[in-house]
Design a protein around this motif. Structure first.
Motif, PDB file in Angstrom:
ATOM      1  N   VAL A  50       0.848  -1.202   0.000  1.00  0.00           N
ATOM      2  CA  VAL A  50       0.000   0.000   0.000  1.00  0.00           C
ATOM      3  C   VAL A  50       0.877   1.244   0.000  1.00  0.00           C
ATOM      4  CG1 VAL A  50      -1.712   1.319   1.308  1.00  0.00           C
ATOM      5  CG2 VAL A  50      -1.875  -1.181   1.204  1.00  0.00           C
ATOM      6  N   LEU A  51       1.898   1.258   0.847  1.00  0.00           N
ATOM      7  CA  LEU A  51       2.750   2.443   0.977  1.00  0.00           C
ATOM      8  C   LEU A  51       3.572   2.682  -0.286  1.00  0.00           C
ATOM      9  CD1 LEU A  51       3.818   1.996   4.694  1.00  0.00           C
ATOM     10  CD2 LEU A  51       2.202   3.663   3.755  1.00  0.00           C
ATOM     11  N   ARG A  52       3.935   1.597  -0.971  1.00  0.00           N
ATOM     12  CA  ARG A  52       4.687   1.761  -2.218  1.00  0.00           C
ATOM     13  C   ARG A  52       3.831   2.449  -3.280  1.00  0.00           C
ATOM     14  NH1 ARG A  52       7.561  -3.078  -1.322  1.00  0.00           N
ATOM     15  NH2 ARG A  52       5.869  -4.302  -2.167  1.00  0.00           N
ATOM     16  N   THR A  53       2.533   2.178  -3.253  1.00  0.00           N
ATOM     17  CA  THR A  53       1.648   2.775  -4.254  1.00  0.00           C
ATOM     18  C   THR A  53       1.428   4.272  -4.008  1.00  0.00           C
ATOM     19  OG1 THR A  53       0.517   0.642  -4.164  1.00  0.00           O
ATOM     20  CG2 THR A  53      -0.521   2.333  -5.494  1.00  0.00           C
ATOM     21  N   ARG A 104      -2.421   5.722   5.853  1.00  0.00           N
ATOM     22  CA  ARG A 104      -2.524   5.851   7.302  1.00  0.00           C
ATOM     23  C   ARG A 104      -2.831   4.481   7.927  1.00  0.00           C
ATOM     24  NH1 ARG A 104      -5.775  10.892   7.087  1.00  0.00           N
ATOM     25  NH2 ARG A 104      -3.901  12.128   6.747  1.00  0.00           N
ATOM     26  N   VAL A 105      -3.782   3.767   7.327  1.00  0.00           N
ATOM     27  CA  VAL A 105      -4.136   2.434   7.818  1.00  0.00           C
ATOM     28  C   VAL A 105      -2.916   1.507   7.715  1.00  0.00           C
ATOM     29  CG1 VAL A 105      -5.590   0.401   7.425  1.00  0.00           C
ATOM     30  CG2 VAL A 105      -6.589   2.706   7.244  1.00  0.00           C
ATOM     31  N   ALA A 106      -2.229   1.589   6.572  1.00  0.00           N
ATOM     32  CA  ALA A 106      -1.064   0.715   6.351  1.00  0.00           C
ATOM     33  C   ALA A 106       0.023   0.985   7.385  1.00  0.00           C
ATOM     34  CB  ALA A 106      -0.522   0.917   4.937  1.00  0.00           C
ATOM     35  N   ARG A 107       0.280   2.258   7.676  1.00  0.00           N
ATOM     36  CA  ARG A 107       1.309   2.584   8.667  1.00  0.00           C
ATOM     37  C   ARG A 107       0.903   2.085  10.057  1.00  0.00           C
ATOM     38  NH1 ARG A 107       2.928   6.902   5.222  1.00  0.00           N
ATOM     39  NH2 ARG A 107       1.039   8.057   5.694  1.00  0.00           N
ATOM     40  N   THR A 108      -0.390   2.145  10.345  1.00  0.00           N
ATOM     41  CA  THR A 108      -0.882   1.636  11.623  1.00  0.00           C
ATOM     42  C   THR A 108      -0.647   0.131  11.721  1.00  0.00           C
ATOM     43  OG1 THR A 108      -2.566   3.353  11.638  1.00  0.00           O
ATOM     44  CG2 THR A 108      -2.911   1.487  13.115  1.00  0.00           C
ATOM     45  N   VAL A 109      -0.932  -0.571  10.612  1.00  0.00           N
ATOM     46  CA  VAL A 109      -0.708  -2.026  10.591  1.00  0.00           C
ATOM     47  C   VAL A 109       0.759  -2.317  10.904  1.00  0.00           C
ATOM     48  CG1 VAL A 109      -0.656  -4.086   9.124  1.00  0.00           C
ATOM     49  CG2 VAL A 109      -2.586  -2.488   8.965  1.00  0.00           C
ATOM     50  N   GLN A 110       1.655  -1.596  10.239  1.00  0.00           N
ATOM     51  CA  GLN A 110       3.088  -1.833  10.481  1.00  0.00           C
ATOM     52  C   GLN A 110       3.445  -1.585  11.940  1.00  0.00           C
ATOM     53  OE1 GLN A 110       5.097   0.497   7.381  1.00  0.00           O
ATOM     54  NE2 GLN A 110       5.317  -1.419   6.267  1.00  0.00           N
ATOM     55  N   ARG A 111       2.913  -0.519  12.523  1.00  0.00           N
ATOM     56  CA  ARG A 111       3.220  -0.208  13.923  1.00  0.00           C
ATOM     57  C   ARG A 111       2.698  -1.327  14.828  1.00  0.00           C
ATOM     58  NH1 ARG A 111       1.660   4.940  14.084  1.00  0.00           N
ATOM     59  NH2 ARG A 111      -0.437   4.369  14.694  1.00  0.00           N
ATOM     60  N   LEU A 112       1.485  -1.786  14.556  1.00  0.00           N
ATOM     61  CA  LEU A 112       0.895  -2.843  15.388  1.00  0.00           C
ATOM     62  C   LEU A 112       1.690  -4.142  15.262  1.00  0.00           C
ATOM     63  CD1 LEU A 112      -2.925  -2.241  14.742  1.00  0.00           C
ATOM     64  CD2 LEU A 112      -1.696  -1.787  16.870  1.00  0.00           C
ATOM     65  N   VAL A 113       2.077  -4.471  14.021  1.00  0.00           N
ATOM     66  CA  VAL A 113       2.854  -5.700  13.816  1.00  0.00           C
ATOM     67  C   VAL A 113       4.200  -5.592  14.542  1.00  0.00           C
ATOM     68  CG1 VAL A 113       4.072  -7.107  12.091  1.00  0.00           C
ATOM     69  CG2 VAL A 113       1.748  -6.299  11.629  1.00  0.00           C
ATOM     70  N   ASN A 114       4.863  -4.435  14.378  1.00  0.00           N
ATOM     71  CA  ASN A 114       6.164  -4.235  15.033  1.00  0.00           C
ATOM     72  C   ASN A 114       6.055  -4.304  16.554  1.00  0.00           C
ATOM     73  OD1 ASN A 114       7.455  -3.974  12.611  1.00  0.00           O
ATOM     74  ND2 ASN A 114       7.374  -1.735  12.588  1.00  0.00           N
ATOM     75  N   ALA A 115       4.927  -3.822  17.087  1.00  0.00           N
ATOM     76  CA  ALA A 115       4.744  -3.838  18.542  1.00  0.00           C
ATOM     77  C   ALA A 115       4.356  -5.235  19.025  1.00  0.00           C
ATOM     78  CB  ALA A 115       3.676  -2.817  18.939  1.00  0.00           C
ATOM     79  N   GLY A 116       4.099  -6.136  18.068  1.00  0.00           N
ATOM     80  CA  GLY A 116       3.777  -7.522  18.419  1.00  0.00           C
ATOM     81  C   GLY A 116       2.513  -7.663  19.246  1.00  0.00           C
ATOM     82  N   VAL A 117       1.509  -6.846  18.949  1.00  0.00           N
ATOM     83  CA  VAL A 117       0.302  -6.844  19.775  1.00  0.00           C
ATOM     84  C   VAL A 117      -0.772  -7.795  19.271  1.00  0.00           C
ATOM     85  CG1 VAL A 117       0.614  -4.488  20.581  1.00  0.00           C
ATOM     86  CG2 VAL A 117      -0.702  -4.923  18.502  1.00  0.00           C
TER      87      VAL A 117
END
Lengths: 235, 235
Positions: A50-53, A104-117
């Motif tokens: 998504v972010l690449r697009t 914005r949604v994509a960046r949130t997904v990355q943050r959530l994945v990185n936080a391992g939640v």
């Protein structure tokens, strides 16, 4: 060179621009669907796509805007054509904002994945997917209405915006309940609140698009009116 | 009728439109300040005043847009004038959105007052006020830049947007802490999260305005660039 000839050139340019707008619309529509899918799957890779697009969408906005400015400056568009050109300018600004919401949604997904939640978090998946389906359907309908300058379809978009707002309210209530039940999830749940809000805004952008189409075809400015009032103004 | 005469008429019309844009800008700027003041004071009356202005702002957007369409259709603006006219069209769409953010805050205040949560709620008042001051200052600076077509001032707006984003992040962290300490405040605190977000968006709109001004004066599209990259593009 006859007027007819000029007009045909103008039409060809205009049709080229319209095609690009629909391409841009298809691109951001796919971005939104993909961003929500990335969330549901908790997939950092899909979020990355998504972010690449995003850059491509931004470049398209700039390119189409320049084409519009150039056509207005070179031709002497009639009042109706001019309405169309200005409406297209607003349309692509709206589409770019849809792309922003997806990012914005994509960046949130990355943050959530990185936080391992992912394991802790209670995700109202089916609700989020449903809200996103509604929003993408609205966007698609608005783009269809744009392609055919179809006022009836544009009015349908205005009427259905309320359904997304209701879906958002329901999601928000659900997320608040989750947070109260387990305060440790508050921080991540707020991320999801913003995701739900971003999707709701996609619906708002589709509505703006529909209003612009109505203005082009009818010359009637239905903004700031209820869907019923808007329909009445066009009778 | 000489070209000079025509051009003077055009300039007069344009200057009339610019004045209206600045009036609209002043109105939404006041709305934002008033909405935040309503929140700080927990005043339903002040919130009502903000909402009463909404209709006036909407009507101004519609009116200025029609004036723009009319002037483009009647005159044959040069490429630069046309850029200005299209930029004004985008500017008022942005200002209308600022008014929407103010109305959103005002409606939240009314809901909070009606729910009688004032005593329970821990309000990060000074933070919210500070964020709002930053946003209103950015808006005022962008409108100043518009009035004088001042690129340097517009660039300042781009540079300072980051400060509001940081303020928002700090506010969000504070609100999350409050919610975790007292989960009963979650629902109302989320309202405040949206208030903080609305104020942050006012800053975004000011930034959009600044970018439009730079495009008018320089013909350079600096959107989607960092403030530093934007400044370099203009060298």
């Amino acid at each position: 060179m006859s007027d007819k000839h000029l007009s045909t050139q103008f039409d060809a340019e205009l049709s080229g621009i319209s095609t690009r707008v629909l391409e841009m619309g298809g691109l951001v529509e796919a971005q939104v669907a993909q961003a929500v899918e990335a969330l549901v799957q908790f997939s950092s890779e899909q979020a990355q796509t998504v972010l690449r697009t995003e850059e491509q969408v931004n470049a398209m906005e700039v390119e189409i805007d320049h084409a519009l400015h150039s056509i207005i400056a070179r031709r002497q568009p009639t009042a109706r054509d001019l309405r169309l050109l200005i409406a297209i300018s607003k349309t692509i600004a709206n589409l770019e904002r849809v792309g922003d919401e997806a990012s914005r949604v994509a960046r949130t997904v990355q943050r959530l994945v990185n936080a391992g939640v992912s394991s802790r978090l209670r995700l109202p998946m089916s609700d989020l997917s449903f809200e996103a389906e509604l929003a993408v359907a609205q966007l698609r309908k608005a783009l269809d209405a744009f392609a055919r300058l179809d006022v009836e379809k544009a009015l349908e978009v205005l009427k259905q915006d309320d359904a997304i707002d209701k879906e958002f309210d329901g999601l928000l209530r659900k997320l608040i309940t989750y947070m109260m039940e387990d305060p440790r999830t508050i921080s991540s749940s707020i991320d999801l609140v913003f995701v739900a809000k971003a999707i709701e805004r996609v619906g708002d952008h589709a509505k703006n698009l529909a209003e612009a189409i109505i203005y082009v075809v009818k010359g009637t400015d239905v903004r700031h009116n209820t869907p019923e009032a808007a329909a009445n103004m066009l009778r």
